[in-house]
Scaffold this motif. Structure first.
Motif, PDB file in Angstrom:
ATOM      1  N   GLU A  33      25.832  34.647  69.202  1.00 28.93           N
ATOM      2  CA  GLU A  33      26.172  34.529  67.864  1.00 28.93           C
ATOM      3  C   GLU A  33      27.198  35.658  67.472  1.00 28.93           C
ATOM      4  O   GLU A  33      27.248  36.618  68.467  1.00 28.93           O
ATOM      5  CB  GLU A  33      24.894  34.626  67.167  1.00 28.93           C
ATOM      6  N   ASP A 126      18.387  24.805  60.768  1.00 32.79           N
ATOM      7  CA  ASP A 126      18.538  26.204  60.722  1.00 32.79           C
ATOM      8  C   ASP A 126      17.421  26.976  59.542  1.00 32.79           C
ATOM      9  O   ASP A 126      17.944  27.816  58.865  1.00 32.79           O
ATOM     10  CB  ASP A 126      20.104  26.732  60.656  1.00 32.79           C
ATOM     11  N   ASP A 162      16.709  25.219  65.318  1.00 32.11           N
ATOM     12  CA  ASP A 162      16.884  26.578  64.895  1.00 32.11           C
ATOM     13  C   ASP A 162      15.849  26.554  63.774  1.00 32.11           C
ATOM     14  O   ASP A 162      16.155  27.498  62.779  1.00 32.11           O
ATOM     15  CB  ASP A 162      18.280  26.956  64.562  1.00 32.11           C
ATOM     16  N   ASN A 197      19.725  26.132  69.698  1.00 36.01           N
ATOM     17  CA  ASN A 197      20.107  26.979  70.694  1.00 36.01           C
ATOM     18  C   ASN A 197      19.142  28.275  70.743  1.00 36.01           C
ATOM     19  O   ASN A 197      18.708  28.915  71.770  1.00 36.01           O
ATOM     20  CB  ASN A 197      21.587  27.597  70.567  1.00 36.01           C
ATOM     21  N   HIS A 198      18.403  28.574  69.162  1.00 31.93           N
ATOM     22  CA  HIS A 198      17.498  29.462  69.317  1.00 31.93           C
ATOM     23  C   HIS A 198      15.978  29.225  69.798  1.00 31.93           C
ATOM     24  O   HIS A 198      15.375  30.194  70.362  1.00 31.93           O
ATOM     25  CB  HIS A 198      17.466  29.908  67.766  1.00 31.93           C
ATOM     26  N   HIS A 255      22.161  19.255  67.105  1.00 32.37           N
ATOM     27  CA  HIS A 255      22.053  20.835  66.579  1.00 32.37           C
ATOM     28  C   HIS A 255      23.343  21.282  66.305  1.00 32.37           C
ATOM     29  O   HIS A 255      23.892  21.714  64.997  1.00 32.37           O
ATOM     30  CB  HIS A 255      21.107  21.651  67.462  1.00 32.37           C
ATOM     31  N   VAL A 304      24.369  22.342  71.801  1.00 32.98           N
ATOM     32  CA  VAL A 304      23.400  23.439  71.024  1.00 32.98           C
ATOM     33  C   VAL A 304      24.387  24.442  70.616  1.00 32.98           C
ATOM     34  O   VAL A 304      23.781  25.278  69.881  1.00 32.98           O
ATOM     35  CB  VAL A 304      22.279  23.514  71.608  1.00 32.98           C
ATOM     36  N   HIS A 336      23.782  24.486  62.666  1.00 30.98           N
ATOM     37  CA  HIS A 336      24.147  25.621  63.569  1.00 30.98           C
ATOM     38  C   HIS A 336      25.348  26.454  62.866  1.00 30.98           C
ATOM     39  O   HIS A 336      25.370  27.611  63.072  1.00 30.98           O
ATOM     40  CB  HIS A 336      24.705  24.972  65.023  1.00 30.98           C
TER      41      HIS A 336
END
Ligand code: ZN
Length: 385
Positions: A33, A126, A162, A197-198, A255, A304, A336
Motif C-alpha cells: 500500500e 473495504d 478487505d 488483499n488484506h 476486489h 486483488v 480496493h
C-alpha cells in the motif's frame, strides 16, 4: 482431526497450469500500500489499551471445540460441548448453531461462483474494521434490522473484500457477515464475501496493517494473529474457502479488478478462485513469489491488487471492452482503490465502490435494483449512477 479434514484439500503445493508468459511481471516482491495509507497505530475512540475485549475465536482441534476470547485484557479459554454452548452464545449475543462448526469445516469451496436472475444486489467494500459504519449502512438500506437480523429477503449482499486490517472492529465485522450469510441462506438470499488483499495478507502471516488491538490479543493468547485464523479456526477456515471473483447477472465482482494482462493470460474465474484457495491463501510468500503464475495473481496486475482502471492512463475503452467480452459481462464492480464516494469509470462499465469506509465516518453502498444502479449514501439517500 484427520477424519474431519479428509475431504478438504487445502495448500496443494503443485502448480498445474501452463500459461503463456507474455505479460507476466517478474515480481521480486509483493505490492505494498502507499506509505501514507499506513495508519495501523492510530488510536480509535473505541479502543482502550487497558480494557480489550475480543473474540470469540472457535477452534476445532483433536475432535473437540475450544473457544477463546479476551475479556478485560485477560485471555479466556473454554472447551465447548453441546450443553454449555448456549452459555457461550448468550455471552457474545449472536445467533449461532453448534452444528455449524463441523458443517462449515467440512464444506467444499465453490470455485465456479456464477449466479443469474438476481433481482437486487447491495455491495460494499473495504470496511477495514469500521464495524459501526458497516452496521449503519446495512441498517439504512434495510439489509439488517435493529437486531442485526437479515431483512433483505432474496437479495444478494456482496462484501468485496478487505474487512480485515487497519481498524479495531474486525472481529465484530467478520461475525456479522458470517451470521448474515447463514440467515440469508434460509430465505433464498445470499451473502458473498470475496477475499481482498488484506484478508490474504493476514492469512499469509503479513501483520503490517493489523491494528494494535489485535497484536495485543494475539500476544495475550501467546500466539500470532494469523494463527487465530488458522485452518482449524471457524472463521479462518470459512475465509480460506472464499472466492476472489464472482459473477452475478452481467456483473463481475472482484476486489481490485481484472487487468488486460489477466485476460491475455487466459485466466478464468473458476480457475483463479481455485488457485487462490489451493495455492495462495495460507501459502508461504516464498513459494508464491517463486512461482510465475502465483506471483502474477498476487501482483499489481492480479485481481486483488490491480489499480489500472483508476490509474493507468493507457487503458482505453476498447481494452475495457475486450475484458468485458472475455468474461461475457457488461460491468465490473471493484473496491480496493479508495475514493470519496462510489464512482463510475468508462461510462457505466466499471463501478469503483471503495467509498473510504476505512476512514470511519462515511461510506456508501452500491445498489442494483429494478435494472437500475445507485449509490446509497450513509444518510440513506439513493443517487442514480
Ligand atoms: Zn485492497
Amino acid at each position: 482431526m484427520k477424519g474431519i479434514y479428509k475431504h478438504i484439500s487445502f495448500f496443494v503445493t503443485g502448480v498445474f497450469l501452463f500459461l503463456s508468459a507474455t505479460a507476466f511481471n517478474n515480481n521480486t516482491s509483493l505490492p505494498k500500500e502507499d506509505v501514507n495509507e499506513i495508519n495501523v497505530h492510530v488510536e480509535s475512540p473505541y479502543f482502550s489499551k487497558s480494557n480489550i475485549k475480543d473474540g470469540p475465536y472457535f477452534f476445532l482441534e483433536d475432535n473437540h471445540v475450544t473457544v477463546k476470547w479476551i475479556y478485560k485484557n485477560r485471555p479466556v479459554e473454554r472447551h465447548i460441548y453441546g450443553k454449555n454452548f448456549n452459555v457461550v452464545k448468550r455471552k457474545f449475543g449472536f445467533e449461532f448453531n453448534y452444528d455449524w462448526i463441523q458443517q462449515d469445516l467440512t464444506t467444499e469451496p465453490d470455485f465456479v461462483q456464477r449466479y443469474s436472475n438476481v433481482d437486487k444486489i447491495i455491495a460494499l467494500s473495504d470496511v477495514h474494521g469500521q464495524y459501526d459504519v458497516l452496521v449503519r449502512l446495512l441498517k439504512r438500506f434495510e439489509v439488517i434490522d435493529d437486531h442485526f437480523n437479515w431483512t433483505y429477503g432474496n437479495g444478494h449482499l456482496v462484501v468485496l473484500g478487505d474487512i480485515m486490517d487497519r481498524g479495531d472492529k474486525v472481529t465484530e465485522s467478520l461475525w456479522l457477515i458470517y451470521r448474515l450469510e447463514k440467515q440469508a441462506e434460509t430465505v433464498g438470499g445470499k451473502v458473498h464475501f470475496l477475499l481482498g488483499n488484506h484478508e490474504i495478507m493476514v492469512l499469509n502471516s503479513d501483520a503490517r496493517y493489523i491494528h494494535e488491538k489485535y497484536l495485543t490479543t494475539a500476544r495475550l493468547f501467546e500466539t500470532t494473529y494469523d494463527k487465530l485464523y488458522s485452518e482449524s479456526n471457524l472463521i479462518g477456515n470459512w475465509l480460506r474457502k472464499k472466492p476472489v471473483m464472482v459473477t452475478i447477472n452481467d456483473m463481475l465482482f472482484v476486489h481490485a479488478g481484472v487487468s488486460e494482462d489477466f485476460v491475455l493470460n487466459n485466466f478464468t474465474r473458476s480457475g483463479t478462485n481455485k488457485l487462490f484457495t489451493e495455492n495462495i491463501v495460507g501459502n508461504s510468500w516464498k513459494e508464491i513469489l517463486t512461482n510465475q503464475t502465483l506471483s502474477f495473481l498476487m501482483g499489481n496486475k492480479g485481481p486483488v491488487w490491480y489499480r489500472g482502471y483508476f490509474e493507468d492512463t493507457t487503458l482505453t475503452e476498447e481494452k475495457i471492452n475486450t475484458i468485458l467480452n472475455y468474461f461475457e459481462i457488461n460491468h465490473i464492480i471493484v473496491g480496493h482503490t479508495s475514493m470519496p464516494n462510489i464512482v463510475t469509470l468508462f461510462g457505466d462499465k466499471i463501478y469503483g465502490i471503495d467509498s473510504s469506509i476505512k476512514l470511519g465516518d462515511y461510506g456508501e453502498v452500491f445498489i442494483y435494483e429494478n435494472n437500475t444502479y445507485y449509490r446509497g449514501t450513509i444518510s440513506g439517500t439513493r443517487i442514480e449512477l
